[in-house]
Design a protein around this motif. Structure first.
Motif, PDB file in Angstrom:
ATOM      1  N   TYR A 105       0.865  -1.253   0.043  1.00  0.00           N
ATOM      2  CA  TYR A 105       0.135   0.009  -0.054  1.00  0.00           C
ATOM      3  C   TYR A 105       0.943   1.244  -0.038  1.00  0.00           C
ATOM      4  O   TYR A 105       1.822   1.218   0.437  1.00  0.00           O
ATOM      5  N   THR A 106       0.315   2.232  -0.885  1.00  0.00           N
ATOM      6  CA  THR A 106       1.150   3.433  -0.799  1.00  0.00           C
ATOM      7  C   THR A 106       0.860   4.442   0.033  1.00  0.00           C
ATOM      8  O   THR A 106       1.429   5.365   0.827  1.00  0.00           O
ATOM      9  N   ALA A 107      -0.254   4.048   0.706  1.00  0.00           N
ATOM     10  CA  ALA A 107      -0.990   4.890   1.928  1.00  0.00           C
ATOM     11  C   ALA A 107      -1.914   4.040   2.833  1.00  0.00           C
ATOM     12  O   ALA A 107      -2.504   3.023   2.562  1.00  0.00           O
ATOM     13  N   TYR A 187      -0.188  -4.316   9.550  1.00  0.00           N
ATOM     14  CA  TYR A 187      -1.760  -4.137   9.276  1.00  0.00           C
ATOM     15  C   TYR A 187      -2.005  -3.064   8.559  1.00  0.00           C
ATOM     16  O   TYR A 187      -3.083  -2.474   8.258  1.00  0.00           O
ATOM     17  N   ALA A 188      -0.930  -2.883   7.187  1.00  0.00           N
ATOM     18  CA  ALA A 188      -1.056  -1.870   6.337  1.00  0.00           C
ATOM     19  C   ALA A 188      -2.306  -1.954   5.404  1.00  0.00           C
ATOM     20  O   ALA A 188      -2.792  -1.143   4.725  1.00  0.00           O
ATOM     21  N   GLY A 189      -2.747  -3.383   5.194  1.00  0.00           N
ATOM     22  CA  GLY A 189      -3.863  -3.621   4.338  1.00  0.00           C
ATOM     23  C   GLY A 189      -5.216  -3.328   5.149  1.00  0.00           C
ATOM     24  O   GLY A 189      -6.468  -3.562   4.369  1.00  0.00           O
ATOM     25  N   GLN A 190      -5.306  -3.310   6.441  1.00  0.00           N
ATOM     26  CA  GLN A 190      -6.400  -3.030   7.331  1.00  0.00           C
ATOM     27  C   GLN A 190      -7.150  -1.734   7.525  1.00  0.00           C
ATOM     28  O   GLN A 190      -6.208  -0.839   7.308  1.00  0.00           O
ATOM     29  N   ALA A 213      -4.000   1.029  -2.251  1.00  0.00           N
ATOM     30  CA  ALA A 213      -3.146  -0.304  -2.618  1.00  0.00           C
ATOM     31  C   ALA A 213      -2.205   0.155  -3.606  1.00  0.00           C
ATOM     32  O   ALA A 213      -2.276   0.682  -4.428  1.00  0.00           O
ATOM     33  N   ASP A 214      -0.924  -0.531  -3.502  1.00  0.00           N
ATOM     34  CA  ASP A 214       0.121  -0.347  -4.553  1.00  0.00           C
ATOM     35  C   ASP A 214      -0.085  -1.498  -5.646  1.00  0.00           C
ATOM     36  O   ASP A 214       0.250  -2.541  -5.350  1.00  0.00           O
TER      37      ASP A 214
END
Length: 386
Positions: A105-107, A187-190, A213-214
């Motif tokens: 993820y970029t953010a 937990y970047a995707g949560q 998402a990247d």
């Protein structure tokens, strides 16, 4: 014949010759058959005892085939367990690749206070917006656990971050001195769950933002999800194929073996269902799983449990296999003992019988000569009559 009169000497020699012929016949029969007891008439006790021993040996020998098949069933299951363990290890390798992949993820997800807080990084408590004893609750969301943090009298930003770590979150103050909650890299995707504040302070938070998402990184993770799912499919098919003669101990079948002719000595091996579902594993979803380290670690936890289950079952299976092989060897030895015992009761000693035959042949020759001598007196009378 009553009309023929034999002298006492001739009759005695004749009887001796008949006895010798009978003994010689018996000896020759023993040499021909190899048995000293051929029927119950020869020796009832030995004959029926030997027959019982041979019958038991035959019954146990018939069981050896089923025991041998049982060994192969266990071997097939053991081979299946070995392959399943290798597949689980391969799945672990794929999950570990996720941990080494670039961030997906970029953010990350954030939640920001509606207004600037009056406190500082050294002490967030300002007595108005954030007060001592205030609680901040985070609802569970995806892989993020539920968490409640209680603000201390002089809560610093570092202290708050220490408390937030258990929930996969961090806190910071932005350039406008607003309090910002952000998910950690794991937990970047949560997406942060709903935030509930105690009534002490006046600070409020806006709705959490979703992570961005990247595309390149997610393409890599999508490929890893597909590889993982392929391994999960192989786990199920491998478990289903680990059968022998229609019995599959890895697909819920049981194995019962009988070791003796009375069916009192038995062993039952209970089967297990070790397809993917039976091991607590399942296929992953593209875009949901392997999106961050937390989802990869969740998969690794399940795979670790599956490995433990497989190793435990392999140990139990190995123990049962040893028992069956020991009983198989024991039955073979017991058959040999029974057959040897029966042979000892019925088999003739070839050396002894050969010696008897030689002695009886000599005795027969002597008896014939003695009979000839006994007849000489009557031949002398015949000469006088001539």
């Amino acid at each position: 014949m009553s009309g023929i009169v034999l002298s006492a000497a001739v009759r005695q020699n004749l009887l001796s010759l008949q006895d010798t012929a009978a003994l010689l016949s018996t000896t020759q029969n023993r040499l021909a058959t190899g048995n000293k007891v051929n029927s119950a008439l020869d020796n009832p006790t030995n004959f029926f005892t030997a027959q019982g021993l041979n019958n038991r040996a035959s019954d146990i020998n018939n069981l050896l085939d089923s025991i041998g098949n049982g060994v192969q069933v266990l071997q097939a299951a053991n081979t299946g367990l070995t392959s399943l363990q290798k597949l689980v290890d391969t799945a672990k390798s794929i999950a570990n690749q996720v941990l080494q992949a670039p961030a997906g993820y970029t953010a990350k997800s954030t939640a920001t206070s509606a207004a600037a807080v009056l406190g500082t990084a050294a002490n967030l408590v300002d007595g108005t917006g954030i007060k001592s004893g205030e609680t901040i609750g985070f609802a569970a969301s995806g892989e993020l656990p539920a968490l409640t943090v209680t603000i201390a009298a002089t809560e610093s930003l570092d202290q708050l971050n220490t408390a937030l770590a258990a929930g996969g979150l961090t806190a910071s103050l932005d350039s406008s001195n607003k309090l910002v909650f952000t998910t950690t890299n794991d937990y970047a995707g949560q997406t942060i769950g709903a935030i509930t504040l105690g009534s002490a302070g006046t600070t409020t938070f806006g709705g959490p933002t979703a992570p961005v998402a990247d595309a390149a990184s997610q393409a890599i993770r999508t490929s890893l999800v597909n590889q993982y799912n392929g391994i999960i499919t192989q786990i199920t098919t491998t478990a289903q194929d680990s059968s022998f003669n229609g019995i599959n101990l890895l697909n819920g079948d049981n194995l019962k073996l009988t070791f003796d002719e009375t069916a009192k000595s038995t062993l039952t091996v209970s089967g297990v269902t070790y397809n993917a579902a039976g091991l607590g594993l399942g296929s992953l979803t593209v875009g949901t799983d392997f999106t961050d380290n937390a989802s990869a670690n969740a998969a690794l936890t399940k795979l670790g449990s599956a490995s433990t289950v497989l190793r435990t079952e392999a140990s139990a299976l190995g123990s049962n296999l040893s028992v069956v092989q020991l009983r198989q060897d024991f039955n073979k030895s017991l058959i040999n003992v029974l057959q040897t015992g029966a042979s000892n009761l019925t088999l003739a000693d070839a050396n002894e019988e050969a010696a008897n035959s030689q002695a009886l042949s000599t005795r027969q020759s002597i008896a014939v000569s003695a009979l000839s001598l006994a007849n000489q007196s009557q031949q002398s009378v015949l000469q006088l009559l001539r």
